[in-house]
Scaffold this active site. Structure first.
Site, mmCIF file in Angstrom:
data_model
loop_
_atom_site.group_PDB
_atom_site.id
_atom_site.type_symbol
_atom_site.label_atom_id
_atom_site.label_comp_id
_atom_site.label_asym_id
_atom_site.label_seq_id
_atom_site.Cartn_x
_atom_site.Cartn_y
_atom_site.Cartn_z
ATOM 1 N N ASP A 5 38.658 -0.965 4.515
ATOM 2 C CA ASP A 5 37.399 -1.422 5.099
ATOM 3 C C ASP A 5 36.341 -0.795 4.258
ATOM 4 O OD1 ASP A 5 35.731 -2.450 6.923
ATOM 5 O OD2 ASP A 5 35.677 -1.119 8.505
ATOM 6 N N CYS A 49 17.706 -26.116 24.685
ATOM 7 C CA CYS A 49 16.365 -26.289 24.988
ATOM 8 C C CYS A 49 16.004 -27.778 24.006
ATOM 9 C CB CYS A 49 15.482 -25.440 24.068
ATOM 10 S SG CYS A 49 13.842 -25.945 23.790
ATOM 11 N N LYS A 75 44.436 -8.164 12.068
ATOM 12 C CA LYS A 75 43.176 -7.060 12.292
ATOM 13 C C LYS A 75 43.829 -6.184 13.434
ATOM 14 C CE LYS A 75 39.634 -7.155 10.783
ATOM 15 N NZ LYS A 75 38.620 -8.220 10.659
ATOM 16 N N GLU A 80 50.407 -4.371 3.484
ATOM 17 C CA GLU A 80 49.484 -3.228 3.120
ATOM 18 C C GLU A 80 48.342 -2.998 3.963
ATOM 19 O OE1 GLU A 80 49.190 -5.633 -0.330
ATOM 20 O OE2 GLU A 80 47.122 -5.095 -0.590
ATOM 21 N N TYR A 104 44.224 -4.207 -5.445
ATOM 22 C CA TYR A 104 45.050 -4.809 -4.612
ATOM 23 C C TYR A 104 45.363 -6.110 -5.051
ATOM 24 C CZ TYR A 104 41.084 -5.961 -2.020
ATOM 25 O OH TYR A 104 39.625 -6.221 -1.632
ATOM 26 N N CYS A 135 13.452 -23.793 28.913
ATOM 27 C CA CYS A 135 13.585 -22.899 27.922
ATOM 28 C C CYS A 135 12.647 -21.705 27.968
ATOM 29 C CB CYS A 135 13.176 -23.760 26.730
ATOM 30 S SG CYS A 135 13.023 -22.694 24.871
ATOM 31 N N LYS A 192 51.112 -10.640 2.349
ATOM 32 C CA LYS A 192 50.997 -11.515 1.436
ATOM 33 C C LYS A 192 52.373 -12.043 1.048
ATOM 34 C CE LYS A 192 47.030 -8.952 -0.514
ATOM 35 N NZ LYS A 192 46.813 -8.124 -1.592
ATOM 36 N N ALA A 214 0.774 -1.199 -0.071
ATOM 37 C CA ALA A 214 -0.054 0.075 -0.123
ATOM 38 C C ALA A 214 0.759 1.274 -0.065
ATOM 39 C CB ALA A 214 -1.017 -0.027 1.282
ATOM 40 N N ASP A 215 1.980 1.337 0.721
ATOM 41 C CA ASP A 215 2.850 2.405 0.745
ATOM 42 C C ASP A 215 3.603 2.568 -0.481
ATOM 43 O OD1 ASP A 215 3.872 2.103 4.368
ATOM 44 O OD2 ASP A 215 2.263 3.274 3.276
ATOM 45 N N TYR A 216 3.953 1.543 -0.958
ATOM 46 C CA TYR A 216 4.774 1.376 -2.389
ATOM 47 C C TYR A 216 3.583 2.224 -3.557
ATOM 48 C CZ TYR A 216 6.792 -0.239 -6.360
ATOM 49 O OH TYR A 216 7.475 -0.501 -7.576
ATOM 50 N N SER A 244 37.991 -14.939 0.673
ATOM 51 C CA SER A 244 38.276 -13.883 1.836
ATOM 52 C C SER A 244 39.665 -14.183 2.454
ATOM 53 C CB SER A 244 37.194 -13.858 2.962
ATOM 54 O OG SER A 244 36.837 -15.229 3.180
ATOM 55 N N LEU A 245 40.079 -13.622 3.535
ATOM 56 C CA LEU A 245 41.167 -13.763 4.287
ATOM 57 C C LEU A 245 41.231 -14.386 5.562
ATOM 58 C CD1 LEU A 245 42.715 -10.483 3.270
ATOM 59 C CD2 LEU A 245 43.601 -12.685 2.151
ATOM 60 N N CYS A 305 9.237 -26.434 19.975
ATOM 61 C CA CYS A 305 9.736 -24.966 20.533
ATOM 62 C C CYS A 305 9.608 -24.059 19.325
ATOM 63 C CB CYS A 305 11.010 -25.142 21.004
ATOM 64 S SG CYS A 305 11.801 -23.288 21.352
ATOM 65 N N CYS A 309 9.573 -22.255 25.548
ATOM 66 C CA CYS A 309 8.797 -23.306 25.346
ATOM 67 C C CYS A 309 8.366 -23.914 26.642
ATOM 68 C CB CYS A 309 8.991 -24.367 24.182
ATOM 69 S SG CYS A 309 10.416 -25.157 24.468
ATOM 70 N N LYS A 360 44.691 -2.954 5.134
ATOM 71 C CA LYS A 360 43.274 -3.749 4.800
ATOM 72 C C LYS A 360 42.025 -2.646 4.788
ATOM 73 C CE LYS A 360 40.610 -7.517 5.855
ATOM 74 N NZ LYS A 360 39.126 -6.972 6.067
HETATM 75 S S1 IVH Z 1 43.627 -9.502 -0.647
HETATM 76 C C1 IVH Z 1 42.506 -13.774 -2.120
HETATM 77 N N1 IVH Z 1 44.242 -7.027 0.133
HETATM 78 O O1 IVH Z 1 39.501 -8.007 2.798
HETATM 79 C C2 IVH Z 1 42.295 -12.727 -1.127
HETATM 80 N N2 IVH Z 1 41.984 -7.770 0.545
HETATM 81 O O2 IVH Z 1 38.724 -10.198 4.689
HETATM 82 C C3 IVH Z 1 42.208 -11.294 -2.051
HETATM 83 N N3 IVH Z 1 40.399 -6.356 1.685
HETATM 84 O O3 IVH Z 1 37.479 -9.876 0.634
HETATM 85 C C4 IVH Z 1 42.041 -10.256 -0.933
HETATM 86 N N4 IVH Z 1 42.040 -4.662 1.730
HETATM 87 O O4 IVH Z 1 37.381 -7.309 0.310
HETATM 88 C C5 IVH Z 1 43.157 -8.076 0.087
HETATM 89 N N5 IVH Z 1 44.780 -4.978 0.987
HETATM 90 C C6 IVH Z 1 43.761 -5.893 0.701
HETATM 91 C C7 IVH Z 1 42.711 -5.663 1.171
HETATM 92 C C8 IVH Z 1 41.601 -6.774 1.047
HETATM 93 C C9 IVH Z 1 40.648 -5.062 2.009
HETATM 94 C C10 IVH Z 1 39.272 -7.166 1.699
HETATM 95 C C11 IVH Z 1 39.009 -7.942 0.537
HETATM 96 C C12 IVH Z 1 38.786 -9.429 1.212
HETATM 97 C C13 IVH Z 1 38.305 -9.069 2.538
HETATM 98 C C14 IVH Z 1 38.913 -10.197 3.431
#
Ligand code: IVH
Length: 706
Positions: A130, A447, A324, A126, A236, A429, A300, A44-46, A92-93, A453, A432, A128
């Protein structure tokens, strides 16, 4: 929500502003509905937004936008982003949190490669960044596609949006014919502050932090909006390539910089863990004045030939790690402890806090883990926090590390109210009333209500419809909760009888707030779409304890069909018989996981729910593990003796990557015994069984890397 001023009273300037805002709101609603499976506004809002938009356009035809939402009246809502399959997965790392983790990383890399602690080994370090990762594909030097990471295998096509980012070159000269450049999209602090000020002035919601702002800006269905957002990009890494960029990580990044990409000026080559930590500290000191968010330092292995040898685990490379920064902290008061009941019955204590800002984000809830944590002891009963327990009314220290749920680090007993008594963790629990018990060796109280539950039932349904499971469009966590409350959906099977139980089903759904005829029809169609489901998704969706996406896929690719899986699980008994032996012989399936699966199939209620569900489905078979095209695919190999050109771990990983199975002992099923110097009884047994025995060089020749 909408401006209430009558359309007749709007000035031209107000009308223009409002049309801009409506276009954004409608696009956002489309996105929430289509791409996030979580409609944020009612039908409705849409409809009201679209009507208001049309009325303003009727009065000011000259202001109609090129991308006017009225053009879509009667047509299906704009589609979300198209999906893109990454040729090379986006991983990911692994995280490191302190000195010892970094030393451990270096140790593991050296062990894997068979390098002594004295051998030289270079790394890059290097920041990381965000933000959110993006993969840019160039063909013949032209930017042809940009995709988000998504689940690593499949992302979203955001090419048009990426083209609006100034840091991203559209044309490259002197680049390999095929080049996928990977990096991070982010927003600088100053740009973030200005954007939030603009959002507030326009009555729009502000973003919690620069990363959310960057993600929200890149994932706009309307690229014109992305164009107005000040996004930046650091390169990167890379994905698919037609020719190598360089021999080293640092060389490859230098090459990307030459091609016109922004690369981080703080990257440095370091000669070991000490140098990495030095550089980490240098970056940490500069963190506050960089002008953009970073949450750690990535290390790396510099030599790309070594990176190739190290390869990957299931979702992270062995050659990199993210160190980190320590979490951000703040003190606040604990107002209450609530108990949440999860999908597997786990009782999780949640701290309700007087809201406090931690690292730029307002935190009002934090996890308290389990009853031992509250009581001030670890799972072995040893004291933590000096044995101090946590009580309602206490001052507690909250911290956030990256994206994770805030946690409580410490408590200040000197500020404890007189009347604060020790917290009594519930033994039944709260949802339940069933007994909540703690099995020996388990830190969690659970539980025992199972499907009776309501909390477990709802959480299981939410899991069932989640992205990696059935992923039913228009049926997200919020909708499942509402349907459960109404008694419309109690078990997964109910989802598939929804339409039948209500005849056309429309009337009932139409009466529910937020459901129009169209959305109900869409929902039924989306449910029908999922009556065919791949076996791995079905196994994952069942929500059995310890069975995640990866193990569900392992089970599916071992048993191939639902019939085979179901027959085996029905016959299996914990710890005995051929079915148990077969199940636990699957690489990656341990006793704990196997017990959970076998027990699920033995419980009457669980079994009935599974059977009722499967009766509505056509389960697609899953082929055996991706057939790898190599001379050793499908062969069983045993390594013995000393390997001279690689370590045992590397030999095993490489053989497996080529589709071979690596076994620990020789049997009639063994295809090759790779024997190095010092091979003993295994070689004798192989000869006796007629198994082919080869040396390390012959093995390398066989797999094509001699
Ligand atoms: S290397 C195979 N280098 O961190 C791995 N990742 O926690 C390739 N990120 O998914 C990633 N800075 O989105 C790499 N200098 C950096 C980064 C970086 C940020 C992110 C990236 C990755 C996530 C993993």
């Amino acid at each position: 929500m909408t401006d209430v001023k009558p359309v007749e009273e709007l000035s031209q300037a107000e009308a223009r502003r409002e049309l801009d805002r409506l276009a954004r709101q409608i696009a956002a609603a489309n996105r929430a509905y289509h791409t996030e499976d979580a409609p944020e506004i009612t039908d409705a809002d849409y409809d009201a937004l679209k009507r208001r938009n049309a009325a303003i356009e009727a009065r000011f035809p000259g202001l109609k936008r090129a991308d006017s939402p009225t053009e879509q009246v009667g047509a299906p809502l704009a589609e979300g982003f198209a999906k893109v399959r990454h040729d090379v997965r986006m991983l990911s790392l692994e995280n490191a949190f302190g000195m010892s983790d970094v030393a451990g990383f270096d140790d593991r890399v050296r062990k894997y490669l068979g390098l002594s602690p004295q051998s030289p080994l270079l790394y890059t370090a290097e920041p990381k960044i965000d933000g959110l990762s993006l993969s840019l594909r160039y063909e013949g030097g032209l930017l042809v596609r940009a995709a988000t990471r998504g689940d690593g295998e499949t992302g979203e096509n955001v090419t048009e949006n990426a083209r609006t980012i100034a840091d991203i070159p559209k044309v490259l000269s002197g680049a390999p014919d095929l080049l996928e450049v990977r990096g991070e999209v982010y927003m600088a602090h100053a740009d973030f502050a200005a954007l939030n000020a603009r959002q507030a002035a326009g009555g729009e919601k502000s973003f919690a932090n620069p990363r959310n702002a960057a993600a929200g800006s890149l994932r706009q269905l309307d690229a014109a909006i992305t164009a107005q957002r000040p996004l930046r990009f650091f390169a990167y890494a890379w994905g698919a390539l037609s020719e190598p960029l360089a021999d080293t990580q640092s060389g490859a990044i230098a090459r990307l910089a030459l091609l016109g990409f922004q690369t981080n000026p703080l990257m440095q080559v370091c000669d070991g863990p000490e140098a990495l930590l030095d550089h980490y500290r240098r970056i940490e000191v500069q963190r506050a004045t960089l002008g953009y968010d970073i949450d750690g330092v990535v290390y790396k292995v510099d030599d790309l030939a070594l990176q190739r040898r190290l390869g990957f685990r299931s979702s992270t490379p062995r050659w990199a790690i993210a160190h980190k920064f320590p979490a951000e902290l703040a003190w606040t008061r604990l107002e209450a402890i609530d108990i949440q009941v999860g999908r597997t019955g786990a009782l999780s204590p949640v701290a309700r806090l007087v809201p406090v800002t931690v690292g730029g984000v307002v935190v009002a809830n934090a996890t308290l883990h389990n009853e031992d944590y509250i009581a001030g002891r670890d799972s072995r009963g040893d004291p933590i926090r000096g044995g101090r327990d946590i009580r309602v009314g206490d001052w507690v220290q909250v911290y956030r590390a990256g994206d994770v749920i805030p946690k409580i680090a410490d408590v200040d007993p000197s500020r404890r109210p007189q009347d604060a008594g020790p917290y009594a963790f519930p033994v039944t629990c709260p949802r339940c009333g069933s007994d909540a018990i703690r099995e020996a060796g388990d830190s969690v109280r659970r539980c025992t209500g199972g499907l009776i539950c309501p909390a477990q039932a709802v959480e299981r349904l939410k899991h069932f419809v989640s992205r990696a499971a059935f992923d039913i469009e228009g049926l997200g966590a919020k909708q499942v909760e509402a349907f459960y409350e109404d008694g419309l959906i109690r078990t997964p099977a109910d989802i598939f009888t929804l339409r039948d139980r209500f005849g056309s089903g429309l009337q009932q759904l139409r009466n529910r707030e937020g459901w129009g005829e169209k959305s109900a029809e869409n929902l039924f169609a989306a449910i029908d779409d999922r009556r065919r489901i791949p076996l791995n998704r079905l196994i994952f969706a069942l929500g059995m304890r310890h069975v995640g996406e990866v193990s569900a896929s392992l089970l599916a690719s071992h048993y191939h069909s639902w019939a085979a899986f179901e027959a085996a699980m029905t016959a299996a008994r914990v710890g005995e018989g051929p079915e148990w032996a077969e199940l636990t012989a699957i690489d990656g399936v341990g006793d704990v996981l196997a017990t959970s699966v076998v027990m699920t199939f033995q419980q009457k209620r669980e079994r009935e729910a599974i059977d009722a569900l499967v009766a509505h489905l056509q389960v697609q078979e899953v082929a055996a593990r991706a057939p790898v095209d190599s001379a050793v695919a499908g062969k069983t190999v045993v390594f013995t003796g000393t390997l001279e050109r690689m370590t045992r771990a590397e030999a095993k990983a490489r053989a497996e990557a080529l589709g071979a199975k690596v076994a620990g002992s020789v049997s009639a099923k063994t295809d090759y015994l790779v024997a190095g110097p010092g091979a003993g009884s295994k070689a004798a047994k192989a000869t006796e069984l007629g198994v082919t025995v080869i040396g390390e060089d012959a093995w390398l020749a066989l797999i094509g890397t001699a």
